[in-house]
Every structure is written in C-alpha cells, then in structure tokens.
Design an enzyme around this catalytic site. Sequence first.
Site, short mmCIF file in Angstrom:
data_model
loop_
_atom_site.label_atom_id
_atom_site.label_comp_id
_atom_site.label_asym_id
_atom_site.label_seq_id
_atom_site.Cartn_x
_atom_site.Cartn_y
_atom_site.Cartn_z
N LYS A 184 0.89 -1.16 0.00
CA LYS A 184 0.03 0.02 0.08
C LYS A 184 0.97 1.33 0.20
CE LYS A 184 -3.99 -1.76 2.66
NZ LYS A 184 -4.87 -1.64 1.49
N ASP A 237 -2.86 -7.63 -1.66
CA ASP A 237 -3.84 -6.66 -0.75
C ASP A 237 -5.03 -6.79 -0.70
OD1 ASP A 237 -3.89 -4.60 0.77
OD2 ASP A 237 -3.94 -2.91 -0.67
N ARG A 286 -10.35 -11.67 1.99
CA ARG A 286 -11.13 -12.60 1.37
C ARG A 286 -10.63 -14.09 1.28
NH1 ARG A 286 -11.28 -9.11 -3.86
NH2 ARG A 286 -11.54 -7.61 -2.60
N1 BES Z 1 -8.21 -3.85 4.56
C1 BES Z 1 -8.25 -3.43 3.09
C2 BES Z 1 -9.79 -2.60 2.98
C3 BES Z 1 -9.72 -1.48 3.66
C4 BES Z 1 -9.42 -0.08 3.21
C5 BES Z 1 -10.16 -1.33 4.85
C6 BES Z 1 -9.55 0.87 3.58
C7 BES Z 1 -10.30 0.05 5.62
C8 BES Z 1 -9.95 1.36 5.02
C9 BES Z 1 -8.14 -4.47 2.25
O1 BES Z 1 -7.53 -5.65 2.49
C10 BES Z 1 -7.87 -4.05 0.88
O2 BES Z 1 -6.70 -3.79 0.96
N2 BES Z 1 -8.60 -3.97 0.05
C11 BES Z 1 -8.25 -3.50 -1.35
C12 BES Z 1 -8.71 -4.55 -2.43
C13 BES Z 1 -8.16 -4.52 -3.73
C14 BES Z 1 -6.64 -4.85 -3.86
C15 BES Z 1 -9.08 -5.26 -4.70
C16 BES Z 1 -8.95 -2.31 -1.64
O3 BES Z 1 -9.91 -1.89 -1.28
O4 BES Z 1 -8.28 -1.44 -2.21
ZN ZN Z 2 -7.11 -5.49 4.37
MN MN Z 3 -5.53 -5.43 2.00
#
Ligand code: BES
Ligand code: ZN
Ligand code: MN
Length: 488
Positions: free
Chosen positions: A265, A335, A339
């Site tokens: 990230k 990331d 899931r």
């Molecule tokens: N933990 C994050 C989602 C998240 C984002 C939670 C902001 C709380 C605040 C999750 O693991 C993630 O990184 N999701 C990605 C998915 C993408 C790579 C398909 C996202 O939402 O960008």
């Molecule tokens: Zn996450």
């Molecule tokens: Mn993530």
Amino acid sequence: MTRPATLEIVPMDLDTLGQSKGSVAAFMGEGGALGGGAERVDALTNGAVGRFAASRAASRMKPGEARAIAWPAGMEAETVLIARLDADDDTETARRAGVALSRAGTGDLTIVADGRADAAEIALGALLRRYEFTDHKTKSEEAEEEPATITLMVEDPAAIDAEGLMAVAEGVFFTRDLVNEPANVLTTTEFARRLEALSEHGLEVEVLEEDALAELGMGALLSVGQGSASPSKVVVMRWQGGGDEAPLAFVGKGVVFDTGGISLKPAAGMEDMTMDMGGAGVVAGLMKTLAMRKARANVVGLVGLVENMPGPDATRPGDVVTAMKGDTIEVINTDAEGRLVLADVMWYAQQRFEPSGLIDLATLTGAIIVGLGHENAGVFSNDDALCDALLSAARAEDEGAWRMPLGKAYAKLLESRIADVKNVGGRPAGSVTAAEFLRRFVKDGTPWCHIDIAGVASTKGDSPYAPAGASGWGVRTLDRMVREMSGR
Ligand code: BES
Ligand code: ZN
Ligand code: MN
C-alpha cells in the site's frame, strides 16, 4: 483495557441528589416543560432550572440535545445538565440524549429519570459514549481516574436490567479497545491471548495454531500470514446457552496489520490498517456480550488472525494457493487478503458446526467507503430472511446498514486463466466482487450475510455513540439479532 462507567440504579431521593458529585442531569420537554425529576432539581437550585427552561437558549434545543448550567447553587454538583427529551421521542433519540449528557462532562453523572419509560435507553447512550482509549497516554489525568459512576435515579430500580446494559457496554468497549490497539501491541499472539481470557465469562475458547491450520488445508489463510514474523491463528469461541439446535456462526477478518504485502500500500494513511482486524473485533465483542448476559442461544464465533507483511516468504502476485474447500486461487493482488482469510475460516465453520446461519464481518474493501461512506456498513446476502433480520436489528440499534447486490455477472469477473478463481475482479463494483468471492465458500443451503465494515469500524471524527477512533459498530446489532432469532 477501558472499563465502562459503573452503573448504579437507585430510587429517587432528594437528599442524595443534593449531595451528588459531578453532573446531575434532568429532562425538559417541548416548550420547556419540566418533568417530575427536573422540578425537584429546580427546587434544589432555587429555580435555576426553570429560568433556563424559559430561556431562548432552551427554546432552540432539539430533542436529544443537552446544555449545562455550571456551579448551581443549592447542590454539590459542578453542573446541572438539561436534556431536551419528550415522552414520545423514539429510543434512538433517548439514547442520543444519553450520549449528549456523557459528552457534556467527565466524572460522575447522576441521571434523574424517575417516571421515564426510556430510562434504560438514556443510560445505555451515556455508558457507550463515555469511552476514551488512554492505555498509551502516560500523562493523561483520565488514564489515572477510576471509571466514573453513572447513577440512574428511577421510580422502580428493579425494572431496569442493569446487567444486560453492562453486558452490551462491556462487549462494545472490548471491540473498541481491540480495534484501537496498535499492531505492535495487538499481534496475532496477543489477540489470541485476549480471546482466551474470555473463558472467564464462560465461553469455550480454542486456539488453532499454524500446524493445525496446515493440517486442515487452510492454504488461503496461511498464504496471507507467511510474510510475517507473527504466527497465523484461528480462534474458536463457543457459547452454548441454548438447547441442542444448530448454532449461528459469526466469522471475523482479523488482519492485525495490512501493509498490502508485496502489493504494498502507499505510505499515506497506511497507519489506519491497524484496524483491519475490525471484523474479528466485533465477533469478539459480541461473544463477550452474549456470555455476560447469558444469552439463551447457541453461537459460535471464529476469527482468522494474520498479519499481511512483505518479506522473503511472502506470497507473490501470481502465486496460486489452495483453499481448505479445495478451490485453487490465483493471487493477483496480495492486498486483497481479507477474502483469502475468510474463505478458509468460513469453510471450516460450516464443516465443523453446520450452522443455521453464517455471518461474516470484515473491513474488506476501500470501495465500500466510496459507495456508502462512514454512515452504513454494506450487507450482502443469499437469504432474504436472514438479511432482513440483520437489517431490522441494525435499524433498531441505530447502526447504519445497507443491502448491496450480488449476481452471476459479478462472479464472472473473478474467472482466472490458470486457477479456479482469482482474488480480485478489477475496479468496478469492488465490494460486490469481493462478496462474490466469499460466496464461493458458502455451502448450498447455508443462509449467509457478509458485512463489509471498512467504513464504519473506525472513523476520523466522532461517530454517534463513540469519540473518534473505533466505534464498536455491530456488537449491538448482532446481539439484538441473536436475541430476536432465539427468542432471548
Ligand atoms: N483492508 C483493506 C480494505 C480497507 C480499506 C479497509 C480502507 C479499511 C479502510 C483490504 O484488505 C484491501 O486492501 N482491499 C483492497 C482490495 C483491492 C486490492 C481489490 C482495496 O480496497 O483497495
Ligand atoms: Zn485488509
Ligand atoms: Mn488489503
């Protein structure tokens, strides 16, 4: 650990009221009408409450709001608080009046609620809002203070279920503390330790370590934690308060920190990913509440605890992993890890417990924040009855929840060239494709709800019942849902 205020329910008594420390709260209706309790405070203060009630400031107050009268004569209290609350206001407004009273000051709070049918709702609002995460403040005065006392003065103390209210507050505070805790403190090991300590309340708690998870074939979950020095774990919490009926199962995403892994990230805001165990936090708080109020229901709570870190052993984009179900998953983006964790824990929950319903909670996607902001969690379901039970409980508890769609066309976006499925479906409908991924791991005939709490688990500003930070969203809704589905 943040302790809720002590709740004392006492009969109405003018003498003790005059000697109450901290704040004394009473209620005013439309047009400045004073109820019985407020009139007694008015008498003690030699008419100060009545003068306030007749003022323009009072006439501008909306239901659920509160104002302070400082250093009242005739009482030992530092402030008298007057909240606007009409007898026919709904429970949400009564709770928010309690919130307003809690916000108006620190220290002890005496709520003069004699003759009010909504006394318990007011007390719950006050209890929930009186929360401050001070465990890491070395110079805070609040940190040193004993938890304050909230005294509820009512006609019939026996009519208030004080233990039930405290059980809810304790569960919500447990969730908030877990979510607020930084990731160097709340490692997977420390998380499991705090859950094991719940056995004190009569929960059966079991920790599955990596070797056991490997034995079970949880290749998806294990692939997420393998870049971290902290061992992955699954914790099972069981509450057997019912008969021999199948349990309801709750499954929580417990990513103690989400760096994104090799699909790292960006730095800005990454510190927020300390709350990526929010789903597991809600499951933990719910189980604590159920145990403390001795719910007459069978409920099992499972959490997958992992840390998503880059490192020499970390999963790479393009790797293929095998879930416990047997499906192979192409990891396009490391990331999209939540899931992968849920897929294995959900499958395990169904294999082992054959639950009558399965509800998973996860801070799963940033896309749900784009869609719903911080007002509503996103709810996805394959079963209208279970989903309606959840949504109506959320409405009754004043916690935002909104149903989102599922559909084959979304699932198609997850087709992989080389494996059974891939873990991301692209930018469009990111929360829906995430939910469709999870649906693969729901057995035919299992009623299921997925709740994406990425927007509501923790907020930058105050949320309705909590200061900035962890909200504890969901504990009350799910506790009510269990109560309503089991008849208590
Ligand atoms: N933990 C994050 C989602 C998240 C984002 C939670 C902001 C709380 C605040 C999750 O693991 C993630 O990184 N999701 C990605 C998915 C993408 C790579 C398909 C996202 O939402 O960008
Ligand atoms: Zn996450
Ligand atoms: Mn993530």
